[in-house]
Design a protein around this motif. Structure first.
Motif, PDB file in Angstrom:
ATOM      1  N   MET A  16     -16.211  26.765 -78.087  1.00 51.10           N
ATOM      2  CA  MET A  16     -17.029  26.522 -79.291  1.00 51.10           C
ATOM      3  C   MET A  16     -17.606  25.111 -79.322  1.00 51.10           C
ATOM      4  N   GLU A  17     -17.042  24.191 -78.561  1.00 44.61           N
ATOM      5  CA  GLU A  17     -17.425  22.784 -78.779  1.00 44.61           C
ATOM      6  C   GLU A  17     -18.913  22.516 -78.498  1.00 44.61           C
ATOM      7  N   SER A  18     -19.470  23.174 -77.483  1.00 39.98           N
ATOM      8  CA  SER A  18     -20.904  22.954 -77.199  1.00 39.98           C
ATOM      9  C   SER A  18     -21.763  23.461 -78.349  1.00 39.98           C
ATOM     10  N   ILE A  19     -21.286  24.512 -79.018  1.00 36.40           N
ATOM     11  CA  ILE A  19     -22.015  25.053 -80.174  1.00 36.40           C
ATOM     12  C   ILE A  19     -21.958  24.038 -81.320  1.00 36.40           C
ATOM     13  N   ARG A  20     -20.770  23.446 -81.519  1.00 37.03           N
ATOM     14  CA  ARG A  20     -20.648  22.418 -82.561  1.00 37.03           C
ATOM     15  C   ARG A  20     -21.589  21.250 -82.255  1.00 37.03           C
ATOM     16  N   TRP A  21     -21.591  20.813 -80.991  1.00 32.82           N
ATOM     17  CA  TRP A  21     -22.452  19.692 -80.582  1.00 32.82           C
ATOM     18  C   TRP A  21     -23.926  20.014 -80.846  1.00 32.82           C
ATOM     19  N   LEU A  22     -24.340  21.219 -80.466  1.00 31.93           N
ATOM     20  CA  LEU A  22     -25.765  21.559 -80.573  1.00 31.93           C
ATOM     21  C   LEU A  22     -26.192  21.641 -82.040  1.00 31.93           C
ATOM     22  N   LEU A  23     -25.386  22.300 -82.852  1.00 25.34           N
ATOM     23  CA  LEU A  23     -25.715  22.395 -84.279  1.00 25.34           C
ATOM     24  C   LEU A  23     -25.765  21.005 -84.905  1.00 25.34           C
ATOM     25  N   ALA A  24     -24.730  20.216 -84.643  1.00 27.11           N
ATOM     26  CA  ALA A  24     -24.662  18.886 -85.253  1.00 27.11           C
ATOM     27  C   ALA A  24     -25.845  18.032 -84.811  1.00 27.11           C
ATOM     28  N   SER A  25     -26.203  18.122 -83.533  1.00 31.84           N
ATOM     29  CA  SER A  25     -27.316  17.300 -83.031  1.00 31.84           C
ATOM     30  C   SER A  25     -28.649  17.735 -83.620  1.00 31.84           C
ATOM     31  N   ALA A  26     -28.730  19.017 -83.980  1.00 33.90           N
ATOM     32  CA  ALA A  26     -29.954  19.506 -84.626  1.00 33.90           C
ATOM     33  C   ALA A  26     -29.941  19.189 -86.124  1.00 33.90           C
ATOM     34  N   GLY A  27     -28.870  18.541 -86.575  1.00 32.99           N
ATOM     35  CA  GLY A  27     -28.779  18.167 -87.985  1.00 32.99           C
ATOM     36  C   GLY A  27     -28.414  19.335 -88.887  1.00 32.99           C
ATOM     37  N   VAL A  28     -27.780  20.360 -88.302  1.00 36.90           N
ATOM     38  CA  VAL A  28     -27.426  21.556 -89.078  1.00 36.90           C
ATOM     39  C   VAL A  28     -25.959  21.469 -89.530  1.00 36.90           C
ATOM     40  N   GLU A  29     -25.753  21.603 -90.820  1.00 40.60           N
ATOM     41  CA  GLU A  29     -24.365  21.631 -91.321  1.00 40.60           C
ATOM     42  C   GLU A  29     -23.773  23.004 -91.061  1.00 40.60           C
ATOM     43  N   PHE A  30     -22.491  23.044 -90.743  1.00 40.83           N
ATOM     44  CA  PHE A  30     -21.846  24.342 -90.510  1.00 40.83           C
ATOM     45  C   PHE A  30     -20.432  24.349 -91.073  1.00 40.83           C
ATOM     46  N   GLU A  31     -19.958  25.581 -91.321  1.00 37.54           N
ATOM     47  CA  GLU A  31     -18.571  25.761 -91.787  1.00 37.54           C
ATOM     48  C   GLU A  31     -17.737  26.293 -90.651  1.00 37.54           C
ATOM     49  N   GLU A  32     -16.435  26.065 -90.738  1.00 32.79           N
ATOM     50  CA  GLU A  32     -15.554  26.591 -89.697  1.00 32.79           C
ATOM     51  C   GLU A  32     -14.424  27.390 -90.318  1.00 32.79           C
ATOM     52  N   LYS A  33     -14.186  28.569 -89.740  1.00 36.82           N
ATOM     53  CA  LYS A  33     -13.024  29.354 -90.160  1.00 36.82           C
ATOM     54  C   LYS A  33     -12.101  29.384 -88.945  1.00 36.82           C
ATOM     55  N   PHE A  34     -10.985  28.673 -89.063  1.00 32.38           N
ATOM     56  CA  PHE A  34     -10.126  28.553 -87.895  1.00 32.38           C
ATOM     57  C   PHE A  34      -9.198  29.752 -87.725  1.00 32.38           C
ATOM     58  N   ILE A  35      -9.101  30.218 -86.500  1.00 29.71           N
ATOM     59  CA  ILE A  35      -8.145  31.268 -86.150  1.00 29.71           C
ATOM     60  C   ILE A  35      -6.829  30.558 -85.841  1.00 29.71           C
ATOM     61  N   GLU A  36      -5.810  30.860 -86.646  1.00 37.12           N
ATOM     62  CA  GLU A  36      -4.546  30.122 -86.515  1.00 37.12           C
ATOM     63  C   GLU A  36      -3.471  30.923 -85.803  1.00 37.12           C
ATOM     64  N   THR A  37      -3.601  32.261 -85.852  1.00 36.43           N
ATOM     65  CA  THR A  37      -2.536  33.109 -85.315  1.00 36.43           C
ATOM     66  C   THR A  37      -3.148  34.294 -84.551  1.00 36.43           C
ATOM     67  N   PRO A  38      -2.344  34.967 -83.707  1.00 40.36           N
ATOM     68  CA  PRO A  38      -2.857  36.166 -83.041  1.00 40.36           C
ATOM     69  C   PRO A  38      -3.307  37.214 -84.054  1.00 40.36           C
ATOM     70  N   GLU A  39      -2.647  37.227 -85.221  1.00 37.61           N
ATOM     71  CA  GLU A  39      -3.011  38.223 -86.251  1.00 37.61           C
ATOM     72  C   GLU A  39      -4.405  37.932 -86.826  1.00 37.61           C
TER      73      GLU A  39
END
Ligand SMILES: N[C@@H](CCC(=O)N[C@@H](CS)C(=O)NCC(=O)O)C(=O)O
Length: 223
Positions: A16-39
């Motif tokens: 995901m990190e390249s996606i974060r970099w590209l969005l941020a560099s384009a000045g686009v704000e984004f939200e993140e929903k973290f996957i914490e468990t296998p469930e």
């Protein structure tokens, strides 16, 4: 107005990190929903959100996009970071595919068995200095411009600078013979949205810790 893109992944760099970099560099704000468990991952799989039962997944413009490259292509096109014509795009594609190959080697390094790690790092370092960085240094030298393609910012510059940060983490001396790449890194890092992303407290992720690596292994059921 469409809402912010929502990124579904674990709280680490990974694919995901390249996606974060590209969005941020384009000045686009984004939200993140973290996957914490296998469930958490199973839930996404079972509700039909993941076309191939894999993440990264990005909710954007009413779509649930998967496949890292497809997501990057979409963002780059949408934010005008993909060249002005098909020839520029072809160049950008060649450059970014090369970068993706190197990025993949660095990405999977933490998963390397301890007894093979030293050899793997040596192999990556050799590829960095003998194969990949010379290509991009030569491109910049050949046209003398500030950006890799078309004399303006493209995804190629952003992916390369992301990669240069990883190369520096691996060993700062690897950059010693590449003055134009160092200058590019400084230039891109000073663009306001990139500068913001590089500040502490941004959504940029640090190198993975042993603890988070174990967590990721559990989530993705990596043996
Ligand atoms: N080609 C895919 C590969 C995605 C991938 O391998 N995702 C891993 C996490 S980094 C995953 O979801 N693994 C769980 C699984 O395959 O069940 C892409 O680039 O997005």
């Amino acid at each position: 107005m469409a809402g912010k893109p929502k990124l579904h992944y674990f709280n680490g760099r990974g694919r995901m990190e390249s996606i974060r970099w590209l969005l941020a560099s384009a000045g686009v704000e984004f939200e993140e929903k973290f996957i914490e468990t296998p469930e958490d991952l199973d839930k996404l799989k079972n509700d039909g959100s993941l076309m191939f039962q894999q993440v990264p997944m990005v909710e954007i413009d009413g779509m649930k996009m998967v496949q890292t490259r497809a997501i990057l292509n979409y963002i780059a096109t949408k934010y005008n970071l993909y060249g002005k014509d098909i020839k520029e795009r072809a160049l950008i594609d060649m450059y970014t595919e090369g970068m993706a190959d190197l990025n993949e080697m660095i990405l999977v390094l933490p998963l390397c068995p301890p007894d093979q790690k030293e050899a793997k790092i040596a192999q990556i370092k050799e590829k960095v200095t003998d194969r990949y960085l010379p290509v991009f240094e030569k491109v910049l030298k050949s046209h003398g411009q500030d950006y890799l393609v078309g004399n303006r910012l493209s995804r190629a510059d952003i992916h390369l600078v992301e990669l240069l940060y990883y190369v520096e983490e691996l060993d700062p001396s690897l950059m010693a013979n590449f003055p134009l790449l160092k200058a590019l890194k400084t230039r891109i890092s000073n663009l306001p949205p990139v500068k913001k992303f590089l500040q502490p407290g941004s959504q940029r992720k640090p190198p993975i810790s042993e603890e988070d690596l174990e967590k990721a292994r559990k989530i993705f059921r990596i043996k």
